[in-house]
Design an enzyme around this catalytic site. Structure first.
Site, PDB file in Angstrom:
ATOM      1  CB  CYS A   1      -1.339   0.335   1.033  1.00 22.21           C
ATOM      2  SG  CYS A   1      -1.564  -1.592   1.131  1.00 22.21           S
TER       3      CYS A   1
ATOM      4  CG  HIS B   1      -3.242   3.502   2.124  1.00 19.34           C
ATOM      5  ND1 HIS B   1      -3.629   3.080   1.162  1.00 19.34           N
ATOM      6  CD2 HIS B   1      -2.942   2.468   2.738  1.00 19.34           C
ATOM      7  CE1 HIS B   1      -3.926   1.390   0.666  1.00 19.34           C
ATOM      8  NE2 HIS B   1      -3.776   1.045   2.800  1.00 19.34           N
TER       9      HIS B   1
ATOM     10  CG  ASN C   1      -6.483  -1.524   1.549  1.00 21.41           C
ATOM     11  OD1 ASN C   1      -5.754  -0.908   0.732  1.00 21.41           O
ATOM     12  ND2 ASN C   1      -5.867  -1.426   3.225  1.00 21.41           N
TER      13      ASN C   1
HETATM   14  O1  UT7 Z   1      -2.824  -1.393   4.573  1.00 21.14           O
HETATM   15  C1  UT7 Z   1      -2.671  -1.648   5.828  1.00 21.14           C
HETATM   16  C2  UT7 Z   1      -3.691  -2.765   5.738  1.00 21.14           C
HETATM   17  N1  UT7 Z   1      -4.703  -2.780   6.837  1.00 21.14           N
HETATM   18  C3  UT7 Z   1      -4.746  -2.617   7.850  1.00 21.14           C
HETATM   19  O2  UT7 Z   1      -4.645  -1.094   8.336  1.00 21.14           O
HETATM   20  C4  UT7 Z   1      -5.864  -2.763   8.903  1.00 21.14           C
HETATM   21  C5  UT7 Z   1      -5.793  -2.329   9.941  1.00 21.14           C
HETATM   22  N2  UT7 Z   1      -5.970  -3.104  11.354  1.00 21.14           N
HETATM   23  C6  UT7 Z   1      -7.814  -2.836  11.482  1.00 21.14           C
HETATM   24  O3  UT7 Z   1      -8.470  -2.093  10.334  1.00 21.14           O
HETATM   25  C7  UT7 Z   1      -8.552  -4.089  11.857  1.00 21.14           C
HETATM   26  O4  UT7 Z   1      -7.898  -4.096  12.603  1.00 21.14           O
HETATM   27  C8  UT7 Z   1      -9.549  -4.198  11.820  1.00 21.14           C
HETATM   28  C9  UT7 Z   1     -10.645  -3.217  11.285  1.00 21.14           C
HETATM   29  C10 UT7 Z   1      -9.531  -5.768  10.229  1.00 21.14           C
HETATM   30  C11 UT7 Z   1     -10.292  -5.956  12.739  1.00 21.14           C
HETATM   31  O5  UT7 Z   1     -10.805  -4.454  13.568  1.00 21.14           O
HETATM   32  P1  UT7 Z   1     -10.366  -5.353  15.768  1.00 21.14           P
HETATM   33  O6  UT7 Z   1     -11.135  -3.932  16.557  1.00 21.14           O
HETATM   34  O7  UT7 Z   1      -8.827  -5.155  15.160  1.00 21.14           O
HETATM   35  O8  UT7 Z   1     -10.604  -6.890  15.475  1.00 21.14           O
HETATM   36  P2  UT7 Z   1     -10.133  -7.901  16.044  1.00 21.14           P
HETATM   37  O9  UT7 Z   1      -9.122  -8.435  15.034  1.00 21.14           O
HETATM   38  O10 UT7 Z   1      -9.780  -7.483  17.513  1.00 21.14           O
HETATM   39  O11 UT7 Z   1     -11.961  -8.628  16.518  1.00 21.14           O
HETATM   40  C12 UT7 Z   1     -12.665  -8.642  17.561  1.00 21.14           C
HETATM   41  C13 UT7 Z   1     -13.488  -9.381  18.046  1.00 21.14           C
HETATM   42  C14 UT7 Z   1     -12.746 -10.750  17.642  1.00 21.14           C
HETATM   43  O12 UT7 Z   1     -14.053 -11.734  18.102  1.00 21.14           O
HETATM   44  P3  UT7 Z   1     -13.559 -11.838  19.601  1.00 21.14           P
HETATM   45  O13 UT7 Z   1     -12.165 -12.689  19.429  1.00 21.14           O
HETATM   46  O14 UT7 Z   1     -12.911 -10.978  20.496  1.00 21.14           O
HETATM   47  O15 UT7 Z   1     -14.722 -12.550  19.968  1.00 21.14           O
HETATM   48  C15 UT7 Z   1     -12.928 -11.198  16.019  1.00 21.14           C
HETATM   49  O16 UT7 Z   1     -13.799 -12.823  15.831  1.00 21.14           O
HETATM   50  O17 UT7 Z   1     -14.376  -8.471  16.220  1.00 21.14           O
HETATM   51  C16 UT7 Z   1     -14.125 -10.349  15.457  1.00 21.14           C
HETATM   52  N3  UT7 Z   1     -14.610  -9.925  14.121  1.00 21.14           N
HETATM   53  C17 UT7 Z   1     -15.570  -9.543  13.578  1.00 21.14           C
HETATM   54  N4  UT7 Z   1     -16.447 -10.175  13.783  1.00 21.14           N
HETATM   55  C18 UT7 Z   1     -17.601  -9.340  12.365  1.00 21.14           C
HETATM   56  C19 UT7 Z   1     -13.154  -9.643  13.668  1.00 21.14           C
HETATM   57  N5  UT7 Z   1     -13.774 -10.022  11.905  1.00 21.14           N
HETATM   58  C20 UT7 Z   1     -15.692  -9.425  11.970  1.00 21.14           C
HETATM   59  C21 UT7 Z   1     -16.066  -8.967  11.406  1.00 21.14           C
HETATM   60  N6  UT7 Z   1     -17.520  -8.909  11.977  1.00 21.14           N
HETATM   61  N7  UT7 Z   1     -16.082  -8.764  10.091  1.00 21.14           N
END
Ligand code: UT7
Length: 337
Positions: free
Chosen positions: A118, A259, A289
């Site tokens: 990216c 970005h 993205n």
């Molecule tokens: O170009 C660079 C590329 N990447 C980025 O910039 C990504 C940066 N990171 C993020 O944007 C965030 O980390 C995400 C949006 C990907 C995820 O958000 P988060 O607040 O970090 O969620 P998490 O991965 O810590 O998950 C929290 C909870 C989990 O459940 P439990 O274990 O707490 O029960 C996940 O299983 O949310 C759950 N979860 C979802 N629930 C509903 C993860 N993805 C989803 C989803 N829908 N799509």
């Protein structure tokens, strides 16, 4: 750069997104998620993906034609093609060589892809700046075109909510009026944290070798939480330092064109620079993205929608797999898109 280095003019910018829209509600058919969860966590409502036989090559070609038209240059004027593609439809021939051929750019000039995910546009701009600066090439086509939807794991709700397909292109040339459009450009990488986002090449082991080793699945794998932490701790400060290295203060720059990875990351940069909403270009809601293409898409669309006035300055910033990151303070001349 010293005064003997030739200045660079950004001559034209173009972008293209596919017409197929996948909404957050559509994703609920694939796994347990909701529009509310995705929108609150990321700012994304929908993303575009290629369909049928369409690939990032078609998107890149369209973006390149638009950038060329705006620049006033013809394909035969281009003397180097650099493509920042981290999810090309094929590894080779490269995106750059394919677009060179399809655009009718002469077959005796260099064309190559770089992979900085990216941050690819910023890296490509720096490479072009070096080439133009020392006078090896005069007019360079930069592409940023990716088929993220083809390497997305559509069973993984942690990554597939984020990515979309799209392309951007820029024509840069020697600034014959002596006015450099790059006021500052910094780029960095840290491979030590490279496993935060990775895509292994798919393939197979030689059948004569045992035991067989691990073979990648060719899909995006990401530790979202750690990438998020990396982005909000590293990028805002870096952008501020880039502006300072241009001898400017944040308030001297007209726009932030970041970005588009997560609305909350964009807001972290905005907050560091103390910018009002009007100065920050965000279209992540509609495209997700699109990796290296996200900056030229936001820029081109921002101009079309009247959010960006040309004859201004902007700070661009990218970050992503590698981990890589970079920022540039640029002059946006009238008529470039
Ligand atoms: O170009 C660079 C590329 N990447 C980025 O910039 C990504 C940066 N990171 C993020 O944007 C965030 O980390 C995400 C949006 C990907 C995820 O958000 P988060 O607040 O970090 O969620 P998490 O991965 O810590 O998950 C929290 C909870 C989990 O459940 P439990 O274990 O707490 O029960 C996940 O299983 O949310 C759950 N979860 C979802 N629930 C509903 C993860 N993805 C989803 C989803 N829908 N799509």
């Amino acid at each position: 750069m010293s005064s003997s280095i030739k200045p660079l003019r950004i001559a034209g910018i173009g972008y293209c997104v596919p017409s197929t829209v996948i909404t957050n509600d559509d994703l609920t058919k694939l796994y347990d998620t909701s529009d509310e969860w995705i929108y609150t966590r990321t700012g994304i409502k929908e993303r575009r993906v290629v369909s049928g036989n369409e690939t990032a090559i078609d998107l890149g070609l369209d973006a390149a034609k638009k950038a060329l038209k705006k620049s006033g240059f013809k394909p035969e004027d281009i003397d180097c093609v650099i493509s920042a593609s981290s999810a090309p439809p094929q590894l080779y021939p490269t995106m750059a060589c394919t677009i060179q051929d399809k655009l009718g750019i002469p077959g005796n000039i260099p064309a190559f892809d770089i992979t900085a995910a990216c941050t690819g546009l910023i890296y490509a701009l720096q490479i072009a700046r070096g080439f133009i600066g020392i006078g090896i090439y005069k007019t360079i086509l930069i592409l940023a075109a990716d088929n993220n939807s083809k390497i997305t794991d559509w069973n993984d709700r942690g990554t597939s909510i984020l990515f979309g397909d799209g392309a951007g292109a820029m024509v840069v040339t020697e600034a014959l009026d002596g006015v450099d459009d790059i006021l500052a450009l910094n780029m960095s990488a840290n491979g030590t944290i490279g496993q935060l986002i990775f895509t292994d090449m798919p393939g197979q082991n030689c059948p004569l070798v045992t035991p067989n080793n691990y073979v990648g699945d060719g899909k995006i794998h990401m530790n979202g939480k750690e990438v998020y932490k990396f982005a909000v701790t590293t990028v805002p400060k870096y952008v501020e330092e880039c502006i300072a290295s241009a001898g400017m203060k944040a308030e001297d720059v007209d726009y932030l064109i970041p970005h588009q990875a997560n609305q909350r990351i964009i807001e972290a940069i905005q907050s560091r620079l103390k910018y009002s909403d009007e100065k920050v270009i965000s279209n992540i809601k509609y495209y997700g993205n699109t990796s290296a293409a996200s900056i030229p898409i936001a820029l081109g669309e921002g101009v079309e929608q009247g959010k960006i006035r040309l004859g201004s300055t902007a700070v661009l910033c990218g970050f992503g797999a590698g981990m890589t990151w970079g920022a540039a303070v640029v002059r946006l001349r009238e008529g470039i898109c």
